[in-house]
Scaffold this motif. Sequence first.
Motif, PDB file in Angstrom:
ATOM      1  N   HIS A 164      65.121  19.279 -11.070  1.00  0.00           N
ATOM      2  CA  HIS A 164      65.597  19.714 -12.449  1.00  0.00           C
ATOM      3  C   HIS A 164      65.255  20.986 -12.795  1.00  0.00           C
ATOM      4  N   ALA A 165      64.269  21.854 -12.268  1.00  0.00           N
ATOM      5  CA  ALA A 165      63.852  22.965 -12.417  1.00  0.00           C
ATOM      6  C   ALA A 165      65.118  24.061 -11.911  1.00  0.00           C
ATOM      7  N   SER A 166      65.614  23.757 -10.817  1.00  0.00           N
ATOM      8  CA  SER A 166      66.730  24.452 -10.272  1.00  0.00           C
ATOM      9  C   SER A 166      67.927  23.924  -9.643  1.00  0.00           C
ATOM     10  N   PRO A 167      68.675  23.207 -10.646  1.00  0.00           N
ATOM     11  CA  PRO A 167      69.831  22.270 -10.160  1.00  0.00           C
ATOM     12  C   PRO A 167      70.712  22.894  -9.233  1.00  0.00           C
ATOM     13  N   GLY A 168      70.956  24.314  -9.445  1.00  0.00           N
ATOM     14  CA  GLY A 168      71.932  25.121  -8.577  1.00  0.00           C
ATOM     15  C   GLY A 168      71.477  25.412  -7.195  1.00  0.00           C
ATOM     16  N   HIS A 169      70.193  25.181  -6.963  1.00  0.00           N
ATOM     17  CA  HIS A 169      69.721  25.760  -5.526  1.00  0.00           C
ATOM     18  C   HIS A 169      70.088  24.654  -4.511  1.00  0.00           C
ATOM     19  N   PRO A 170      70.551  25.377  -3.173  1.00  0.00           N
ATOM     20  CA  PRO A 170      71.272  24.552  -2.248  1.00  0.00           C
ATOM     21  C   PRO A 170      70.388  23.718  -1.707  1.00  0.00           C
ATOM     22  N   TRP A 171      69.909  22.454  -2.381  1.00  0.00           N
ATOM     23  CA  TRP A 171      68.739  21.584  -1.904  1.00  0.00           C
ATOM     24  C   TRP A 171      69.235  20.798  -0.616  1.00  0.00           C
ATOM     25  N   THR A 172      68.452  20.671   0.267  1.00  0.00           N
ATOM     26  CA  THR A 172      68.809  19.606   1.496  1.00  0.00           C
ATOM     27  C   THR A 172      67.744  18.684   1.462  1.00  0.00           C
ATOM     28  N   VAL A 173      67.880  17.491   2.003  1.00  0.00           N
ATOM     29  CA  VAL A 173      66.859  16.547   2.321  1.00  0.00           C
ATOM     30  C   VAL A 173      65.481  17.197   2.780  1.00  0.00           C
ATOM     31  N   GLN A 174      65.509  18.106   3.867  1.00  0.00           N
ATOM     32  CA  GLN A 174      64.523  18.968   4.368  1.00  0.00           C
ATOM     33  C   GLN A 174      63.918  19.767   3.475  1.00  0.00           C
ATOM     34  N   THR A 175      64.599  20.551   2.526  1.00  0.00           N
ATOM     35  CA  THR A 175      63.888  21.240   1.534  1.00  0.00           C
ATOM     36  C   THR A 175      63.150  20.529   0.588  1.00  0.00           C
ATOM     37  N   LEU A 176      63.952  19.417   0.123  1.00  0.00           N
ATOM     38  CA  LEU A 176      63.061  18.406  -1.055  1.00  0.00           C
ATOM     39  C   LEU A 176      61.899  17.915  -0.346  1.00  0.00           C
ATOM     40  N   GLY A 221      55.993  17.431   0.049  1.00  0.00           N
ATOM     41  CA  GLY A 221      54.842  17.384   1.234  1.00  0.00           C
ATOM     42  C   GLY A 221      54.923  16.260   2.154  1.00  0.00           C
ATOM     43  N   GLN A 222      56.185  15.759   2.484  1.00  0.00           N
ATOM     44  CA  GLN A 222      56.376  14.844   3.349  1.00  0.00           C
ATOM     45  C   GLN A 222      57.475  15.298   4.610  1.00  0.00           C
ATOM     46  N   SER A 223      57.339  14.256   5.673  1.00  0.00           N
ATOM     47  CA  SER A 223      58.489  14.633   6.554  1.00  0.00           C
ATOM     48  C   SER A 223      59.776  14.048   5.995  1.00  0.00           C
ATOM     49  N   ARG A 224      60.672  14.629   6.769  1.00  0.00           N
ATOM     50  CA  ARG A 224      62.056  14.603   6.286  1.00  0.00           C
ATOM     51  C   ARG A 224      62.445  12.878   6.270  1.00  0.00           C
ATOM     52  N   ALA A 225      62.185  12.348   7.312  1.00  0.00           N
ATOM     53  CA  ALA A 225      62.454  10.696   7.294  1.00  0.00           C
ATOM     54  C   ALA A 225      61.491  10.144   6.493  1.00  0.00           C
ATOM     55  N   ALA A 226      60.377  10.279   6.363  1.00  0.00           N
ATOM     56  CA  ALA A 226      59.608   9.654   5.332  1.00  0.00           C
ATOM     57  C   ALA A 226      59.783  10.053   3.809  1.00  0.00           C
ATOM     58  N   PHE A 227      59.999  11.082   3.483  1.00  0.00           N
ATOM     59  CA  PHE A 227      60.668  11.343   2.231  1.00  0.00           C
ATOM     60  C   PHE A 227      62.199  10.791   1.790  1.00  0.00           C
ATOM     61  N   ALA A 228      62.848  10.766   2.652  1.00  0.00           N
ATOM     62  CA  ALA A 228      64.242   9.945   2.566  1.00  0.00           C
ATOM     63  C   ALA A 228      64.042   8.425   2.208  1.00  0.00           C
TER      64      ALA A 228
END
Length: 308
Positions: free
Chosen positions: A208-220, A225-232
């Motif tokens: 919500h702070a940076s909606p235009g940022h090129p977010w990926t599952v990894q960067t989110l 503060g989680q691994s990619r798989a655990a976060f998803a």
Amino acid sequence: MRQAADANWISEIASNAAALCRTRTSAPWGMGIATYDGVMFHYVVEGSCWLRGSAVPTLELEAGDLVLVPQGLDHDILSSLDVTPEPLEDFLHCPSRPITGETVSTLLCGVYLSGIKMVHPVLNALPPAIYFSREEIERNPSLSSTLRQLTAESEAPAPGSETLIQHLLDALFVYIVRAWSASISDNLPGWAAALRDPNLSRAVTAIHASPGHPWTVQTLAAEAGQSRAAFARHFSARMGEAPLAYLTRWRMVLAARLLLGRETSLAEVAEHVGYESEFAFSRAFKRTYGVAPASYRRTCLRDLYLTR
């Protein structure tokens, strides 16, 4: 972190067009509100009434009580449950309603015509009706003060009342949702409960702070503060959709809101919500809303003009 997230999503809820009406009438009476594209509240200044609807709980409202219907659901406001309601438009446009007898009710009713498709995901997390008793309102200084001022301005309009009422309506909605947010259970599923989760709260706040940022599952996931798989897995389980699906939906909500401004070009809207080209943005927007951005803008601006 939770306070910051709360402040972010509360400030994002727009009430671009709001209307307030005051009605005082004698029983029997009833108004029927069909499904609509907005958020409505009813505040009982005097007397009592009933709330009833196909998807909202049946509630008896006494003087000083307040109810918010946040999802545009059809409902009736009645002097008693055996009354057949009039359509809202007919009820409000009745030339005169003489006060007869002792059973008199005065209501303040407000509607935020911001468009359900355009609003923040929190509206989908809210219950069909949010009810506050007079006692609960009196324990909330911000809520009680705002309602007192709205009542006073509606009863005795003065120069500047229209502008003041618009600001009070915006404040009222914020105070209602803030009070509800403070009272919800940590066990509630969905978006609202995710704010109580420190990992998801960080990721949602970043989106919500940076909606235009090129977010990926990894960067989110890194934000959370989680691994990619655990976060998803965690995000999908709590939010009901995948991280990038949520990101796209929020970008489209923002885009729809930005399109209400004539001064913002389609290219600028696309860039703001993270798309490198108008074509890619238009394709994503049409998948969400069923129409191209330019057509959406023309229709919404026309409808907004007609409601004023």
